[in-house]
Design a protein around this motif. Structure first.
Motif, PDB file in Angstrom:
ATOM      1  N   PHE A 158      31.116  33.241   7.275  1.00 50.42           N
ATOM      2  CA  PHE A 158      30.985  33.956   6.272  1.00 50.42           C
ATOM      3  C   PHE A 158      31.395  33.541   4.956  1.00 50.42           C
ATOM      4  N   VAL A 159      32.915  32.965   4.999  1.00 49.49           N
ATOM      5  CA  VAL A 159      33.410  33.072   3.806  1.00 49.49           C
ATOM      6  C   VAL A 159      32.488  31.704   3.317  1.00 49.49           C
ATOM      7  N   ILE A 160      31.603  30.598   3.978  1.00 50.15           N
ATOM      8  CA  ILE A 160      31.416  29.009   3.837  1.00 50.15           C
ATOM      9  C   ILE A 160      29.602  30.595   2.872  1.00 50.15           C
ATOM     10  N   LYS A 161      29.401  30.415   3.122  1.00 47.85           N
ATOM     11  CA  LYS A 161      28.168  31.346   3.347  1.00 47.85           C
ATOM     12  C   LYS A 161      28.155  31.634   1.848  1.00 47.85           C
ATOM     13  N   PHE A 162      29.214  32.854   2.150  1.00 49.84           N
ATOM     14  CA  PHE A 162      29.017  34.025   0.490  1.00 49.84           C
ATOM     15  C   PHE A 162      29.018  32.749  -0.738  1.00 49.84           C
ATOM     16  N   ALA A 163      30.028  32.092  -0.328  1.00 51.78           N
ATOM     17  CA  ALA A 163      30.478  31.424  -1.378  1.00 51.78           C
ATOM     18  C   ALA A 163      29.251  30.775  -2.208  1.00 51.78           C
ATOM     19  N   GLU A 164      28.381  29.823  -0.586  1.00 56.69           N
ATOM     20  CA  GLU A 164      26.610  30.011  -1.768  1.00 56.69           C
ATOM     21  C   GLU A 164      25.628  30.685  -2.377  1.00 56.69           C
ATOM     22  N   LEU A 165      26.514  32.371  -2.887  1.00 60.40           N
ATOM     23  CA  LEU A 165      26.312  33.448  -3.377  1.00 60.40           C
ATOM     24  C   LEU A 165      27.203  33.525  -4.068  1.00 60.40           C
ATOM     25  N   GLY A 166      27.923  32.111  -4.522  1.00 58.49           N
ATOM     26  CA  GLY A 166      28.918  32.628  -6.010  1.00 58.49           C
ATOM     27  C   GLY A 166      29.901  34.429  -5.616  1.00 58.49           C
ATOM     28  N   ILE A 167      30.053  34.686  -4.154  1.00 54.80           N
ATOM     29  CA  ILE A 167      30.768  35.534  -3.402  1.00 54.80           C
ATOM     30  C   ILE A 167      32.208  34.378  -2.833  1.00 54.80           C
ATOM     31  N   LYS A 168      33.566  35.214  -3.488  1.00 52.45           N
ATOM     32  CA  LYS A 168      35.054  35.093  -3.061  1.00 52.45           C
ATOM     33  C   LYS A 168      35.690  35.829  -1.610  1.00 52.45           C
ATOM     34  N   LEU A 169      35.197  35.398  -0.257  1.00 50.49           N
ATOM     35  CA  LEU A 169      35.921  36.580   0.303  1.00 50.49           C
ATOM     36  C   LEU A 169      37.278  35.839   1.356  1.00 50.49           C
ATOM     37  N   ASP A 170      37.638  36.623   1.800  1.00 44.43           N
ATOM     38  CA  ASP A 170      38.861  36.488   2.665  1.00 44.43           C
ATOM     39  C   ASP A 170      38.993  35.941   3.630  1.00 44.43           C
ATOM     40  N   GLU A 228      28.835  46.217  -0.487  1.00 45.27           N
ATOM     41  CA  GLU A 228      30.119  46.368  -1.621  1.00 45.27           C
ATOM     42  C   GLU A 228      29.848  45.219  -1.715  1.00 45.27           C
ATOM     43  N   PHE A 229      29.058  43.817  -2.476  1.00 46.44           N
ATOM     44  CA  PHE A 229      29.546  42.985  -3.592  1.00 46.44           C
ATOM     45  C   PHE A 229      27.586  43.472  -4.122  1.00 46.44           C
ATOM     46  N   ASP A 230      26.747  43.661  -3.714  1.00 45.21           N
ATOM     47  CA  ASP A 230      25.991  44.354  -4.726  1.00 45.21           C
ATOM     48  C   ASP A 230      25.528  43.159  -4.493  1.00 45.21           C
ATOM     49  N   VAL A 231      24.196  43.042  -3.770  1.00 43.16           N
ATOM     50  CA  VAL A 231      23.609  41.585  -3.413  1.00 43.16           C
ATOM     51  C   VAL A 231      22.587  41.016  -2.042  1.00 43.16           C
ATOM     52  N   ARG A 232      21.446  40.984  -2.794  1.00 43.32           N
ATOM     53  CA  ARG A 232      20.787  41.060  -1.433  1.00 43.32           C
ATOM     54  C   ARG A 232      19.987  39.675  -0.886  1.00 43.32           C
ATOM     55  N   LEU A 233      21.021  39.770   0.639  1.00 36.19           N
ATOM     56  CA  LEU A 233      21.014  38.194   1.376  1.00 36.19           C
ATOM     57  C   LEU A 233      19.376  37.802   1.305  1.00 36.19           C
ATOM     58  N   PRO A 234      19.086  36.564   1.751  1.00 37.97           N
ATOM     59  CA  PRO A 234      18.287  36.038   1.634  1.00 37.97           C
ATOM     60  C   PRO A 234      17.374  36.166   3.299  1.00 37.97           C
ATOM     61  N   ASN A 235      16.411  35.844   3.305  1.00 39.86           N
ATOM     62  CA  ASN A 235      16.026  36.634   4.975  1.00 39.86           C
ATOM     63  C   ASN A 235      16.564  35.874   6.432  1.00 39.86           C
ATOM     64  N   ASP A 236      16.661  34.352   5.379  1.00 35.98           N
ATOM     65  CA  ASP A 236      17.213  33.403   6.203  1.00 35.98           C
ATOM     66  C   ASP A 236      18.668  33.253   6.570  1.00 35.98           C
ATOM     67  N   PHE A 237      19.591  34.115   6.018  1.00 37.60           N
ATOM     68  CA  PHE A 237      20.561  33.889   5.625  1.00 37.60           C
ATOM     69  C   PHE A 237      21.641  34.479   6.783  1.00 37.60           C
TER      70      PHE A 237
END
Length: 211
Positions: A24-36, A59-68
């Motif tokens: 999750f940390v890796i994939k959300f970082a690609e969207l500019g979101i930092k997770l712990d 929580e981060f008000d982001v729409r995830l790509p269909n292939d996420f």
């Protein structure tokens, strides 16, 4: 008394929780979101993937790509290949438990099989692997454990013992009327009084043989 042992997979048999959450940390970082990763582990242990992604996207008000989700699975599979290990002491514990055993997981079947194979645990369970994705029931719904037990030939909940590391799975085992053992490495509070907590797999054979 006959006993059927129903094990969760992630965090119970294989030490995968950190790797799954690192994904999750890796994939959300690609969207500019930092997770712990530690916070993710504490909050989402045992959750269904779709619910985790829905919660994080809200929580981060982001729409995830269909292939996420699919790409997340690829990242996790790669982390498993390089870093996955069995839970400390689980092989020795399984060797001392000569009872029918199954894996009951909220994860997809390919992930469960990959994890067991990489950690040398496949032979303990054979074909007795139950995925929520195949059954169509996710923890904390107790019917996932009821289904697995009946498919194993155990129709009395008192003959079944659930081994879980997360509160979602513990709730499922408890509500299925099965003795539930909570591998509670993080000392979480459990509201179900009959659930027995333990902190090391060396304790597991004694707890099961005493049940």
């Amino acid at each position: 008394m006959k006993k059927c042992l129903l094990f969760d997979c992630d965090g119970t048999l294989v030490d995968s929780e950190r790797l799954c959450n690192q994904g999750f940390v890796i994939k959300f970082a690609e969207l500019g979101i930092k997770l712990d990763v530690d916070l993710l582990m504490f909050k989402y242990r045992g959750w269904e993937l779709d619910k985790i992604l829905a919660d994080l996207s809200c929580e981060f008000d982001v729409r995830l790509p269909n292939d996420f989700a699919a790409k997340y699975r690829v990242v996790v599979a790669e982390l498993f290949e390089s870093e996955l290990r069995p839970i400390e002491g689980i092989k020795a514990a399984l060797d001392l438990l000569p009872y029918p055993k199954a894996v009951v997981s909220n994860g997809p079947i390919f992930k469960i099989k990959q994890a067991l194979e990489l950690c040398g645990l496949s032979d303990y369970f054979g074909s007795h692997i139950y995925s929520a994705y195949d059954i169509g029931i996710w923890k904390p719904d107790p019917r996932i454990y009821e289904f697995a037990a009946k498919d194993m030939g155990f129709f009395d909940s008192k003959d079944c013992i659930v081994i879980e590391d997360g509160l979602v799975g513990v709730e499922a085992g408890y509500k299925a009327g099965m003795q539930t053992l909570f591998y509670n490495r993080f000392n979480q509070t459990c509201v179900f009084s009959s659930v027995v907590s333990f902190n090391a797999m060396v304790e597991l054979p004694g707890l099961i043989n005493a049940s």
